[in-house]
Design an enzyme around this catalytic site. Structure first.
Site, PDB file in Angstrom:
ATOM      1  N   ASP A 207      -1.156  -4.021  10.174  1.00 42.42           N
ATOM      2  CA  ASP A 207      -2.315  -4.384   9.715  1.00 42.42           C
ATOM      3  C   ASP A 207      -3.283  -3.284  10.653  1.00 42.42           C
ATOM      4  OD1 ASP A 207      -3.867  -6.394   8.120  1.00 42.42           O
ATOM      5  OD2 ASP A 207      -5.155  -6.045   9.804  1.00 42.42           O
TER       6      ASP A 207
ATOM      7  N   ASN B 218       0.752  -1.159  -0.038  1.00 43.41           N
ATOM      8  CA  ASN B 218      -0.004   0.083   0.035  1.00 43.41           C
ATOM      9  C   ASN B 218       0.908   1.305  -0.069  1.00 43.41           C
ATOM     10  OD1 ASN B 218      -1.582   2.201   0.990  1.00 43.41           O
ATOM     11  ND2 ASN B 218      -3.047   0.901   1.919  1.00 43.41           N
TER      12      ASN B 218
ATOM     13  N   HIS C 296      -3.721   6.611  14.393  1.00 45.97           N
ATOM     14  CA  HIS C 296      -3.616   5.237  14.821  1.00 45.97           C
ATOM     15  C   HIS C 296      -2.048   4.697  14.431  1.00 45.97           C
ATOM     16  CE1 HIS C 296      -5.719   5.690  11.076  1.00 45.97           C
ATOM     17  NE2 HIS C 296      -5.281   4.706  10.598  1.00 45.97           N
TER      18      HIS C 296
END
Ligand code: IMP
Length: 186
Positions: A63, A7, A166
């Site tokens: 993840d 990504n 996050h």
């Protein structure tokens, strides 16, 4: 440090933080196998094991899941699949009429030090917006409003998202761990 991800957006977010700290980040662009599981830690552990077999050097991967309270934590560990199949319009449809819009992103960084696996978690609390807003970022950013704010993550610059995300929180814990391990071998 090596990051393993397919990504580009994730890589760019990490790269911005690493470069500001003066640490070089190497991108290993690889789509590793992901376990379908209820548990983010298990998913990360599975991927770490798979990549450590082909990359014989320390590396990290991460993840992330979006957990929506009024949908009992859905899509959670299935966030990739759900984003691909129904996308942000699909989530907004599921949220139609819901008053409780609380949700959170949870990121788990998995680090392989050449011998052992280590895990670092980062959480960003917020709300699902009423509409799709903003064109920055990726994935669920256009429908996620961090708590104490009004704009979605996609309405923020990369630097602003990186200051609260996050991902950033997990990375701070990871960097603290690296600093402490360097000090202990001095
Ligand atoms: P994964 O961590 O690459 O498996 O991502 C799971 C799903 O969450 C994918 O659909 C991503 O696009 C999405 N996602 C991961 N991180 C973020 C983020 O920081 N913002 C918005 N969506 C994200």
């Amino acid at each position: 440090m090596i990051i393993v991800t397919h990504n580009q957006h994730k890589y760019m977010e990490y790269e911005e933080i690493f470069s500001r700290k003066g640490i070089e980040l190497e991108w290993f662009n690889y789509e590793y196998p992901e376990l379908q599981s209820e548990n983010l830690n298990e998913i990360v552990e599975f991927s770490l094991k798979a990549v450590s077999k082909i990359l014989n050097r320390p590396f990290f991967l991460e993840d992330t899941g979006l957990f929506i309270d009024s949908l009992n934590g859905f899509p959670g560990p299935y966030s990739s699949y759900v984003q691909e199949k129904i996308g942000n319009p699909g989530i907004l449809k599921l949220m139609e009429g819901k008053v409780d819009r609380r949700s959170r992103f949870i990121s788990i960084i998995g680090y392989y030090d050449g011998k052992n696996f280590h895990y670092f978690e980062g959480i960003l609390n917020g709300y699902i917006s009423d509409s799709i807003r903003g064109s920055n970022g990726f994935g669920y950013d256009p429908i996620f409003i961090p708590e104490n704010g009004e704009r979605t993550l996609a309405e923020m610059s990369l630097v602003e998202k990186n200051s609260i995300s996050h991902r950033r929180k997990a990375l701070e814990k990871f960097m603290e761990f690296l600093k402490n391990s360097m000090e202990s071998i001095k």
